[in-house]
Scaffold this active site. Structure first.
Site, PDB file in Angstrom:
ATOM      1  N   HIS A  19       3.814  27.805 -13.060  1.00  0.00           N
ATOM      2  CA  HIS A  19       3.477  27.953 -11.643  1.00  0.00           C
ATOM      3  C   HIS A  19       3.534  26.608 -10.930  1.00  0.00           C
ATOM      4  O   HIS A  19       3.549  26.562  -9.703  1.00  0.00           O
ATOM      5  CB  HIS A  19       2.111  28.626 -11.463  1.00  0.00           C
ATOM      6  N   ASP A  59       4.006  31.481 -18.291  1.00  0.00           N
ATOM      7  CA  ASP A  59       3.554  30.386 -17.428  1.00  0.00           C
ATOM      8  C   ASP A  59       3.890  29.049 -18.091  1.00  0.00           C
ATOM      9  O   ASP A  59       3.009  28.318 -18.532  1.00  0.00           O
ATOM     10  CB  ASP A  59       2.054  30.492 -17.142  1.00  0.00           C
ATOM     11  N   GLY A  92      -7.400  20.598 -11.416  1.00  0.00           N
ATOM     12  CA  GLY A  92      -6.714  19.404 -11.883  1.00  0.00           C
ATOM     13  C   GLY A  92      -6.403  19.428 -13.363  1.00  0.00           C
ATOM     14  O   GLY A  92      -5.696  18.558 -13.868  1.00  0.00           O
ATOM     15  N   SER A 148      -5.029  22.246 -15.092  1.00  0.00           N
ATOM     16  CA  SER A 148      -4.029  23.234 -15.467  1.00  0.00           C
ATOM     17  C   SER A 148      -2.722  22.603 -15.920  1.00  0.00           C
ATOM     18  O   SER A 148      -2.328  21.541 -15.465  1.00  0.00           O
ATOM     19  CB  SER A 148      -3.756  24.155 -14.289  1.00  0.00           C
ATOM     20  N   SER A 151      -3.047  27.734 -18.253  1.00  0.00           N
ATOM     21  CA  SER A 151      -2.503  28.541 -17.167  1.00  0.00           C
ATOM     22  C   SER A 151      -3.512  28.697 -16.042  1.00  0.00           C
ATOM     23  O   SER A 151      -3.218  28.444 -14.885  1.00  0.00           O
ATOM     24  CB  SER A 151      -2.107  29.926 -17.694  1.00  0.00           C
TER      25      SER A 151
END
Length: 303
Positions: A147, A177, A257, A259, A274
């Site tokens: 993402h 992801d 912050g 991910s 994710s």
């Protein structure tokens, strides 16, 4: 699910940059509460569990995540704070005769895609992080969350976007992801993970964890934290048609912050953050893209 971009579209662009293992962003997360609802303890067959899982998917309620607990014969559904009682009723109604196979839990906060983390990387409108650095045939790539990489081409190691990191080589979200970034300067690639205490951990293997396993995570917002794997093959519905399948579910806390950052234990890589809910004050539920998928798909290796 986005079509994967061919590596060839960026392979010839440049020399390569590397950066120590880093991470990406995450939104607010919160600790899971006690079970809010639990169906009668009736054991379901494999076919009935599949029907119940399909019903949760078809109900399409944003803020839910679920996995199959074979030992208990249940589909365990975790609902975040935005899911209403009426929506939980709708999920049970969709399950019909298999509603008894559902076990429903609540968690505070909201499940969100996460962007930023560990040793931060930057692109237009995003701050993310490297999960693991990898190599294939002498070419170095960084893994992060899909993402983050979707729709973004060039990445940097500073917020002013002046220190070039590299370019997006592949991206898969939703469904999966994970994103792959080709390093611009290979000499800088570091196969370690920063532990936020002035030391690093060499990552030399990749594998799949088991339920109950001790795991470690680092992120630019919250640093180093540990916990346990609570489920495998979890599905998360972030809303807006953004579902991700086959995730590792844990009780390791995270915050905005973090991910895209690495999930590991010892010297073995397991996943890329994710999303999730909660924070590192109250705890939370977090989900990880298994790292073995992009490694196998593109013939990459940790080092």
């Amino acid at each position: 699910m986005k079509r994967l971009l061919p590596f060839g579209s960026v392979v010839g662009r440049a020399r390569m940059i590397a950066v120590a293992a880093s991470l990406v962003s995450i939104t607010a997360l919160a600790a899971p509460s006690a079970i809010a609802q639990s169906a009668p303890d009736t054991r379901a067959t494999a076919a009935q569990l599949t029907q119940a899982s399909d019903a949760v998917l078809e109900a399409d309620v944003a803020g839910t995540a679920w996995y199959t607990d074979q030992a208990k014969g249940k589909i365990v559904v975790t609902a975040d704070q935005r899911v209403t009682a009426g929506q939980l009723t709708a999920i049970k109604k969709a399950a019909g005769a298999q509603a008894g196979s559902l076990e429903i839990k609540r968690t505070a906060g909201r499940f969100n895609r996460l962007i930023a983390g560990g040793e931060a990387i930057y692109s237009t409108g995003a701050r993310c992080s490297l999960g693991f650095n990898t190599v294939r045939a002498g070419v170095y790539y960084a893994l992060t969350a899909g993402h983050c990489t979707n729709g973004r081409g060039t990445w940097y190691t500073n917020p002013a976007n002046t220190a070039l990191l590299g370019w997006t080589a592949a991206s898969s979200f939703p469904g999966n992801d994970f994103g792959v970034i080709q390093h611009a300067y290979p000499a800088a690639a570091d196969g370690r993970v920063y532990l936020y205490n002035g030391t690093y951990r060499d990552i030399i293997n990749a594998g799949n964890p088991y339920v109950g396993q001790f795991v470690e995570r680092t992120g630019s917002t919250t640093g180093y934290h540990t916990g346990r794997v609570t489920a495998l093959n979890a599905t998360v519905n972030y809303g807006g048609g953004q579902l991700v399948y086959g995730l590792i579910q844990t009780n390791v806390c995270a915050a905005p912050g973090d991910s895209g950052g690495p999930l590991f234990a010892g010297n073995t890589a397991y996943g890329l953050l994710s999303g999730g809910s909660g924070n590192c004050t109250v705890g939370g539920t977090t989900f990880y893209q298994p790292v073995t998928e992009p490694l196998g798909l593109y013939g990459l290796s940790v080092f």
